[in-house]
Design a protein around this motif. Structure first.
Motif, short mmCIF file in Angstrom:
data_model
loop_
_atom_site.label_atom_id
_atom_site.label_comp_id
_atom_site.label_asym_id
_atom_site.label_seq_id
_atom_site.Cartn_x
_atom_site.Cartn_y
_atom_site.Cartn_z
N THR A 178 30.19 18.41 27.78
CA THR A 178 28.74 18.46 27.55
C THR A 178 28.13 19.77 28.04
OG1 THR A 178 28.37 17.24 29.62
CG2 THR A 178 28.52 15.96 27.59
N ASP A 229 32.97 23.31 19.84
CA ASP A 229 32.83 22.72 18.50
C ASP A 229 33.90 21.67 18.25
OD1 ASP A 229 30.68 24.44 17.81
OD2 ASP A 229 32.13 26.05 17.42
N TYR A 283 26.44 15.22 23.06
CA TYR A 283 27.45 16.08 22.43
C TYR A 283 27.59 15.71 20.96
CZ TYR A 283 31.96 18.17 21.32
OH TYR A 283 32.97 18.88 20.73
N LYS A 284 27.63 16.71 20.10
CA LYS A 284 27.68 16.46 18.66
C LYS A 284 28.87 17.15 17.99
CE LYS A 284 22.65 15.97 18.39
NZ LYS A 284 22.74 14.51 18.51
N GLY A 285 29.83 17.64 18.76
CA GLY A 285 31.00 18.28 18.18
C GLY A 285 32.01 17.26 17.68
N ALA A 319 30.39 11.34 26.29
CA ALA A 319 29.97 12.67 25.83
C ALA A 319 28.92 12.53 24.72
CB ALA A 319 31.17 13.46 25.33
N LYS A 348 29.90 22.91 28.19
CA LYS A 348 30.37 24.04 27.37
C LYS A 348 30.12 23.82 25.88
CE LYS A 348 33.82 26.12 30.42
NZ LYS A 348 33.68 25.35 31.65
N LYS A 349 29.98 22.56 25.46
CA LYS A 349 29.70 22.22 24.06
C LYS A 349 30.66 22.89 23.08
CE LYS A 349 24.78 21.23 24.67
NZ LYS A 349 24.81 21.29 26.17
#
Length: 428
Positions: free
Chosen positions: A239, A244, A267-269, A262, A241-242
């Motif tokens: 969360t 991809d 988090y959306k990766g 996450a 470093k985010k």
């Protein structure tokens, strides 16, 4: 020759003497003593005129992180060998017993070594040795004793030891292919490998790193301990470093915690988890919505419901069970051992060294369509023999084991170009 480094619940009873006498040919060749083979029939023999080959199994049957997969693995292998025995056994002379010497390793290397020592003098080889770090704890003895073993794991270490007969692409290849797949599907600019320590997690992390570097992507590796309650740091790294793309190499409960929490933190990766990160029970967990939204599973083989003769034979042999790809893996892992035993008996040297020599003759194995025949190359050097095809699955509530194929067997450009000159995890 290729060499390979390594690496139910059932009452276990020492039923027969470990050192028996092998059966000669029909003309009555001279008998010789060999470990784990008897002229007497197996305890549950189909044909009591045949001798018995004993194979041991060491698995995670109760307390470890992979028990939900390991119990089905072990049951599938019992069903596989029961089918072999009903079909006439090995070379028309032997049946195979995989029930007398089953032990629980609790996914602990010390326990694995201890229970291995309990059974090693009573079996010809191991039908199953579950886990990369656990099998690594006995590899020296396997090599010293020429004890052929089928691993329940996929570390690239196995490419470098003769005595280990693996099935399917290793974790390093799997992660390489996952990153290559993601490049086409999601075009990530950063990759994080969240992984357990040791040959399992580090091998996949190394593959992810190799592929990320090939594509010029930012890469981070985060080692995490086993345990659903131990994933705080991993979640914070994701969360914070985010990245991809996250390549996950953990147990199923760990994966559910990581993905679920996450996602809850925003988090959306994308997550792609190696094969052992998935268990269909996760579809009933609180993390299910997050998993459906963000997670895919990479895999070394097709899932339970696949349309191949091998999958059908497995399903027929296991009526009434709740589908689980532990069964699928356990069944597939048995094919190379059967091929090696057939070759050993045909060659006439019924012994551990005879079995190892037979392994080294195998260029292909008939997996009855579960994997391509070239997945069973144990004769060539490691780089030539390494199988490089994996699959990617998506979650599917309607599928027997909760996953269906997104991408069939493929080799990405990273794995295609990579030279295997040592275990990947050693280079992380």
């Amino acid at each position: 020759m290729k060499s390979r480094y390594v690496v139910a619940i059932t009452a276990v009873v020492a039923l027969l003497s470990a050192c028996g006498v092998f059966r000669g040919d029909d003309e009555g060749s001279k008998a010789a003593s060999t470990t784990g083979v008897t002229a007497e029939p197996c305890p549950s023999a189909v044909d009591r005129n045949k001798g018995c080959i004993y194979l041991g199994s060491i698995s995670d049957l109760t307390a470890g992180p992979f028990a939900a997969l390991a119990v089905p693995i072990t049951e599938a292998q019992k069903a596989f060998w029961a089918r072999v025995n009903k079909a006439g056994g090995i070379g028309g002379k032997y049946e195979v017993d995989v029930t007398a010497y089953v032990r629980d390793n609790k996914y602990n290397p010390e326990v694995h070594r201890q229970v291995y020592n309990e059974i090693k003098d009573k079996v010809l080889g191991l039908a199953q040795t579950l886990g990369s770090p656990t099998t690594a704890a006995i590899i020296g003895d396997l090599k010293a004793g020429s004890i052929v073993s089928a691993p329940a794991s996929w570390t690239s270490a196995w490419e470098f030891e003769d005595v280990v007969i693996e099935t399917g692409a290793n974790y390093c290849v799997e992660a390489m292919n996952s990153v290559d797949y993601a490049m086409e599907a999601y075009k990530p600019e950063s990759v994080m490998a969240v992984h357990l320590a040791g040959d399992y997690g580090a091998d996949a992390a190394a593959g992810a790193k190799i592929a990320a570097e090939k594509h010029g992507l930012e890469f981070t590796a985060v080692e995490t301990p086993s345990g659903a309650t131990e994933q705080g740091r991993a979640i914070t790294e994701i969360t914070g470093k985010k990245p991809d793309l996250v390549i996950l190499t953990t147990g199923p409960a760990d994966a559910a915690t990581i993905v679920g929490q996450a996602a809850a933190a925003g988090y959306k990766g994308r997550f792609i988890g190696t094969g052992p990160t998935w268990n269909p029970a996760l579809l009933k967990s609180p993390a299910a919505p997050a998993l459906k939204a963000l997670y895919e599973q990479s895999a070394p083989g097709k899932p339970w419901g696949a349309d191949t003769p091998g999958h059908q034979a497995m399903r027929d042999a296991l009526p009434g069970v709740t589908p689980n790809d532990g069964y699928t893996s356990g069944w597939a892992w048995a094919y190379p051992m059967k091929a090696a035993l057939d070759a050993m008996v045909a060659g006439g040297d019924i012994s551990r060294k005879g079995l190892l020599a037979a392994v080294k003759t195998l260029k292909t194995v008939d997996y009855e369509g579960m994997l391509p025949p070239e997945a069973g190359n144990f004769a060539d050097d490691p780089n030539a023999a390494t199988f490089r095809q994996t699959l990617v699955n998506k979650l599917d509530d309607q599928a027997p084991t909760g996953v269906t194929e997104v991408k069939d067997f493929f080799t990405g450009p990273t794995a295609e170009a990579h030279t295997f000159d040592g275990p990947c995890f050693a280079k992380l």
